[in-house]
Design a protein around this motif. Structure first.
Motif, PDB file in Angstrom:
ATOM      1  N   PHE A 113      26.060   2.250  -5.720  1.00 23.14           N
ATOM      2  CA  PHE A 113      26.323   0.929  -5.155  1.00 23.14           C
ATOM      3  C   PHE A 113      25.679  -0.095  -6.073  1.00 23.14           C
ATOM      4  O   PHE A 113      24.452  -0.155  -6.199  1.00 23.14           O
ATOM      5  N   ASN A 114      26.518  -0.887  -6.732  1.00 23.27           N
ATOM      6  CA  ASN A 114      26.052  -1.869  -7.714  1.00 23.27           C
ATOM      7  C   ASN A 114      25.126  -1.197  -8.731  1.00 23.27           C
ATOM      8  O   ASN A 114      25.563  -0.341  -9.487  1.00 23.27           O
ATOM      9  N   PHE A 115      23.822  -1.542  -8.736  1.00 18.40           N
ATOM     10  CA  PHE A 115      22.911  -0.981  -9.733  1.00 18.40           C
ATOM     11  C   PHE A 115      21.961   0.068  -9.138  1.00 18.40           C
ATOM     12  O   PHE A 115      20.933   0.385  -9.717  1.00 18.40           O
ATOM     13  N   ILE A 116      22.318   0.596  -7.967  1.00 17.54           N
ATOM     14  CA  ILE A 116      21.503   1.624  -7.317  1.00 17.54           C
ATOM     15  C   ILE A 116      22.277   2.943  -7.354  1.00 17.54           C
ATOM     16  O   ILE A 116      23.418   3.018  -6.862  1.00 17.54           O
ATOM     17  N   ASN A 117      21.678   3.975  -7.928  1.00 18.69           N
ATOM     18  CA  ASN A 117      22.331   5.257  -8.126  1.00 18.69           C
ATOM     19  C   ASN A 117      21.707   6.341  -7.252  1.00 18.69           C
ATOM     20  O   ASN A 117      20.490   6.395  -7.104  1.00 18.69           O
ATOM     21  N   VAL A 118      22.562   7.191  -6.699  1.00 22.27           N
ATOM     22  CA  VAL A 118      22.100   8.343  -5.929  1.00 22.27           C
ATOM     23  C   VAL A 118      22.799   9.585  -6.464  1.00 22.27           C
ATOM     24  O   VAL A 118      24.036   9.661  -6.451  1.00 22.27           O
ATOM     25  N   TYR A 119      22.014  10.540  -6.955  1.00 26.95           N
ATOM     26  CA  TYR A 119      22.531  11.817  -7.416  1.00 26.95           C
ATOM     27  C   TYR A 119      22.112  12.877  -6.404  1.00 26.95           C
ATOM     28  O   TYR A 119      20.981  12.856  -5.910  1.00 26.95           O
ATOM     29  N   HIS A 120      23.003  13.802  -6.091  1.00 26.38           N
ATOM     30  CA  HIS A 120      22.612  14.831  -5.133  1.00 26.38           C
ATOM     31  C   HIS A 120      23.345  16.131  -5.425  1.00 26.38           C
ATOM     32  O   HIS A 120      24.408  16.153  -6.057  1.00 26.38           O
ATOM     33  N   SER A 121      22.748  17.197  -4.968  1.00 22.52           N
ATOM     34  CA  SER A 121      23.351  18.512  -5.079  1.00 22.52           C
ATOM     35  C   SER A 121      24.061  18.827  -3.781  1.00 22.52           C
ATOM     36  O   SER A 121      23.591  18.468  -2.695  1.00 22.52           O
ATOM     37  N   GLU A 351      29.981  -7.361  -9.451  1.00 28.10           N
ATOM     38  CA  GLU A 351      29.202  -7.986 -10.513  1.00 28.10           C
ATOM     39  C   GLU A 351      29.226  -7.135 -11.781  1.00 28.10           C
ATOM     40  O   GLU A 351      29.386  -7.652 -12.883  1.00 28.10           O
ATOM     41  N   LYS A 352      29.086  -5.815 -11.634  1.00 22.23           N
ATOM     42  CA  LYS A 352      29.126  -4.929 -12.800  1.00 22.23           C
ATOM     43  C   LYS A 352      30.485  -4.992 -13.493  1.00 22.23           C
ATOM     44  O   LYS A 352      30.574  -4.992 -14.719  1.00 22.23           O
ATOM     45  N   GLN A 353      31.530  -5.066 -12.685  1.00 23.45           N
ATOM     46  CA  GLN A 353      32.879  -5.111 -13.257  1.00 23.45           C
ATOM     47  C   GLN A 353      33.126  -6.435 -13.988  1.00 23.45           C
ATOM     48  O   GLN A 353      33.761  -6.463 -15.042  1.00 23.45           O
ATOM     49  N   TYR A 354      32.616  -7.530 -13.395  1.00 27.81           N
ATOM     50  CA  TYR A 354      32.742  -8.818 -14.083  1.00 27.81           C
ATOM     51  C   TYR A 354      32.022  -8.784 -15.425  1.00 27.81           C
ATOM     52  O   TYR A 354      32.539  -9.282 -16.441  1.00 27.81           O
ATOM     53  N   ARG A 355      30.832  -8.198 -15.440  1.00 32.66           N
ATOM     54  CA  ARG A 355      30.073  -8.125 -16.695  1.00 32.66           C
ATOM     55  C   ARG A 355      30.800  -7.263 -17.723  1.00 32.66           C
ATOM     56  O   ARG A 355      30.831  -7.585 -18.908  1.00 32.66           O
ATOM     57  N   TRP A 356      31.356  -6.150 -17.238  1.00 30.28           N
ATOM     58  CA  TRP A 356      32.111  -5.285 -18.142  1.00 30.28           C
ATOM     59  C   TRP A 356      33.345  -6.013 -18.679  1.00 30.28           C
ATOM     60  O   TRP A 356      33.654  -5.941 -19.860  1.00 30.28           O
ATOM     61  N   GLU A 358      33.777  -9.224 -19.023  1.00 31.00           N
ATOM     62  CA  GLU A 358      33.342 -10.251 -19.966  1.00 31.00           C
ATOM     63  C   GLU A 358      32.990  -9.652 -21.320  1.00 31.00           C
ATOM     64  O   GLU A 358      33.355 -10.189 -22.373  1.00 31.00           O
ATOM     65  N   ARG A 359      32.289  -8.502 -21.272  1.00 33.37           N
ATOM     66  CA  ARG A 359      31.787  -7.883 -22.503  1.00 33.37           C
ATOM     67  C   ARG A 359      32.879  -7.135 -23.278  1.00 33.37           C
ATOM     68  O   ARG A 359      32.919  -7.175 -24.500  1.00 33.37           O
ATOM     69  N   VAL A 360      33.790  -6.471 -22.552  1.00 29.52           N
ATOM     70  CA  VAL A 360      34.727  -5.552 -23.196  1.00 29.52           C
ATOM     71  C   VAL A 360      36.169  -6.061 -23.209  1.00 29.52           C
ATOM     72  O   VAL A 360      36.869  -5.920 -24.209  1.00 29.52           O
ATOM     73  N   VAL A 361      36.609  -6.665 -22.125  1.00 24.94           N
ATOM     74  CA  VAL A 361      38.038  -6.929 -21.959  1.00 24.94           C
ATOM     75  C   VAL A 361      38.442  -8.371 -22.260  1.00 24.94           C
ATOM     76  O   VAL A 361      39.513  -8.621 -22.828  1.00 24.94           O
ATOM     77  N   ALA A 362      37.616  -9.340 -21.869  1.00 23.88           N
ATOM     78  CA  ALA A 362      38.027 -10.751 -21.905  1.00 23.88           C
ATOM     79  C   ALA A 362      38.538 -11.188 -23.279  1.00 23.88           C
ATOM     80  O   ALA A 362      39.566 -11.875 -23.378  1.00 23.88           O
ATOM     81  N   GLY A 363      37.833 -10.786 -24.325  1.00 25.48           N
ATOM     82  CA  GLY A 363      38.264 -11.174 -25.668  1.00 25.48           C
ATOM     83  C   GLY A 363      39.618 -10.594 -26.022  1.00 25.48           C
ATOM     84  O   GLY A 363      40.481 -11.271 -26.616  1.00 25.48           O
ATOM     85  N   THR A 364      39.841  -9.324 -25.661  1.00 25.61           N
ATOM     86  CA  THR A 364      41.128  -8.676 -25.948  1.00 25.61           C
ATOM     87  C   THR A 364      42.253  -9.332 -25.143  1.00 25.61           C
ATOM     88  O   THR A 364      43.357  -9.545 -25.650  1.00 25.61           O
ATOM     89  N   ARG A 365      41.974  -9.653 -23.886  1.00 25.27           N
ATOM     90  CA  ARG A 365      43.000 -10.309 -23.063  1.00 25.27           C
ATOM     91  C   ARG A 365      43.380 -11.670 -23.641  1.00 25.27           C
ATOM     92  O   ARG A 365      44.564 -12.030 -23.685  1.00 25.27           O
ATOM     93  N   LYS A 366      42.365 -12.413 -24.099  1.00 18.97           N
ATOM     94  CA  LYS A 366      42.634 -13.714 -24.715  1.00 18.97           C
ATOM     95  C   LYS A 366      43.519 -13.554 -25.950  1.00 18.97           C
ATOM     96  O   LYS A 366      44.452 -14.331 -26.179  1.00 18.97           O
ATOM     97  N   PHE A 367      43.236 -12.510 -26.718  1.00 19.65           N
ATOM     98  CA  PHE A 367      44.023 -12.221 -27.919  1.00 19.65           C
ATOM     99  C   PHE A 367      45.477 -11.921 -27.546  1.00 19.65           C
ATOM    100  O   PHE A 367      46.427 -12.432 -28.163  1.00 19.65           O
ATOM    101  N   LEU A 368      45.674 -11.087 -26.494  1.00 18.70           N
ATOM    102  CA  LEU A 368      47.027 -10.725 -26.086  1.00 18.70           C
ATOM    103  C   LEU A 368      47.795 -11.943 -25.572  1.00 18.70           C
ATOM    104  O   LEU A 368      49.010 -12.065 -25.781  1.00 18.70           O
TER     105      LEU A 368
END
Length: 409
Positions: A113-121, A351-356, A358-368
């Motif tokens: 959930f957002n920046f909180i991770n739970v790993y379990h067996s 929030e994580k998706q917006y950051r991703w 911005e960092r990874v997709v926005a420039g490529t979308r602008k180019f397209l």
């Protein structure tokens, strides 16, 4: 000052991480003489003279120079009931945790959930459940503690974890094994000080080379950070990832410039960043540190500085005499110069998706978009028209919509 109380002298010794033999040498008295001092309530100041006077001067610092925070934490519970853990210990059961089809750290399942991770067996109770919070996760969780859980503190969270372990165990020994804090990072931030200046971390490399640092850590690494004719700031490491304690000191202001692409002056003026001193603890060290802090109610920042002082002694030369480096111990030598704080930060859904994006997709979308403006293609619109929301994300949307309804009512 004509006399000094021996309890204050001994408290200073312990805080600075010196053995009695080392401390007596620093005070230019014999170990036997120092032990005799400890048998009295006070000692004439002139008997310990200038060295102690210098130490006390360092310890008179009253302004907070180091602000401490929990910057990473991992809790391991020997139970398959991960929902019970996040509900009874962390109060997060109602959050829309998303299940992923991969694990980490040897765990078969992963919930996030957002920046909180739970790993379990799913089958191995020895592996159980691991709750992980990075720096952003800690800030997010602190927001929930303050705004949704009646101002609960980290101490109360740890107490809840210990109580949960006790309820789930048949003996104190079993409870002690049920819960382990397997990693804890405490960050100590030195605020930018334009008038008085800040500690120059490059000095640590020079002092190490000149034998002016006594360290219990076998490993030492200095990274200059100079890349492509642009200063990225230096990093200093004492210890390794295989050590129970790893110390990492680095120029936080330069790191933020590199990550945010904002000017150095802006980073310093708006956020006050300069140096960060990280104390990373693993295994029994992290577990024991946190339990001692909880039971003793000691300031965590002060306790983390105590770890640094236990591992490192930094010196300077004053004529022929070796003295504690006054600049270093303005930070690490004063009981009043550090303070533990929380820094709650609300994290919105996606929030994580917006950051991703911005960092990874926005420039490529602008180019397209520019490509389609020239070619007349409508392919981008076609792709988006047939795009579907991942099924696992629907839970977050439902939770968000339910929350909006509650607010409207």
């Amino acid at each position: 000052m004509k006399e000094i109380e021996t309890k204050d002298m001994e408290r200073l010794r312990l805080y600075l991480g010196f053995s009695k033999k080392e401390f007596s040498k620093l005070l230019t008295v014999s170990p036997a003489t120092y032990n005799r001092y400890l048998g009295k309530d006070t000692v004439p100041f002139k008997k310990v003279g200038l060295p102690l006077q210098e130490l006390l001067a360092l310890n008179k610092e009253t302004s907070v120079r180091l602000t401490g925070r929990i910057d990473y934490i991992r809790f391991r519970f020997r139970t398959l009931d991960w929902l019970g853990v996040i509900d009874e210990v962390f109060g997060l059961k109602k959050k829309p945790f998303i299940q992923y089809d991969f694990g980490r750290y040897g765990y078969s399942a992963f919930e996030n959930f957002n920046f909180i991770n739970v790993y379990h067996s799913e089958k191995d109770s020895e592996m159980g459940t691991l709750v992980e919070m990075t720096g952003r996760g800690c800030r997010e969780f602190e927001w929930y503690l303050e705004n949704e859980q009646n101002g609960r503190t980290w101490q109360e969270v740890l107490e809840a974890a210990l109580a949960y372990a006790k309820r789930k165990s048949k003996s104190p020994e079993e409870a002690a094994d049920f819960l382990k804090i397997t990693r804890l990072d405490v960050s100590l931030d030195e605020t930018y000080n334009k008038e008085e200046g800040n500690y120059n971390l490059y000095q640590l490399k020079e002092k190490k080379e000149r034998g002016l640092i006594q360290s219990k850590m076998r490993s030492f690494k200095f990274i200059d950070g100079e890349t492509q004719n642009r200063a990225d700031g230096c990093s200093v490491y004492f210890g390794s990832r295989q050590s129970a304690v790893l110390l990492n000191f680095y120029e936080k202001d330069f790191e933020q410039v590199r990550q945010s692409k904002v000017s150095l002056d802006t980073i310093r003026e708006l956020y006050g960043y300069k140096n960060r001193y990280e104390v990373r603890m693993f295994g029994d060290k992290s577990h024991d540190f946190l339990l001692e802090w909880c039971y003793q109610r000691e300031d965590m920042a002060r306790k983390a500085v105590g770890v640094i002082n236990d591992k490192l002694h930094v010196y300077a030369r004053k004529g022929k005499r070796l003295v504690l480096d006054p600049d270093w111990y303005k930070l690490m030598g004063s009981l009043k110069a550090c303070q533990f704080v929380t820094a709650p930060q609300e994290v919105a859904i996606a929030e994580k998706q917006y950051r991703w994006y911005e960092r990874v997709v926005a420039g490529t979308r602008k180019f397209l978009e520019e490509v389609e403006a020239v070619t007349g293609s409508g392919r981008l619109a076609e792709i988006e028209a047939y795009a579907e929301i991942p099924e696992k994300r629907l839970k977050e949307l439902e939770w968000l919509q339910d929350g909006s309804k509650e607010v409207a009512v």
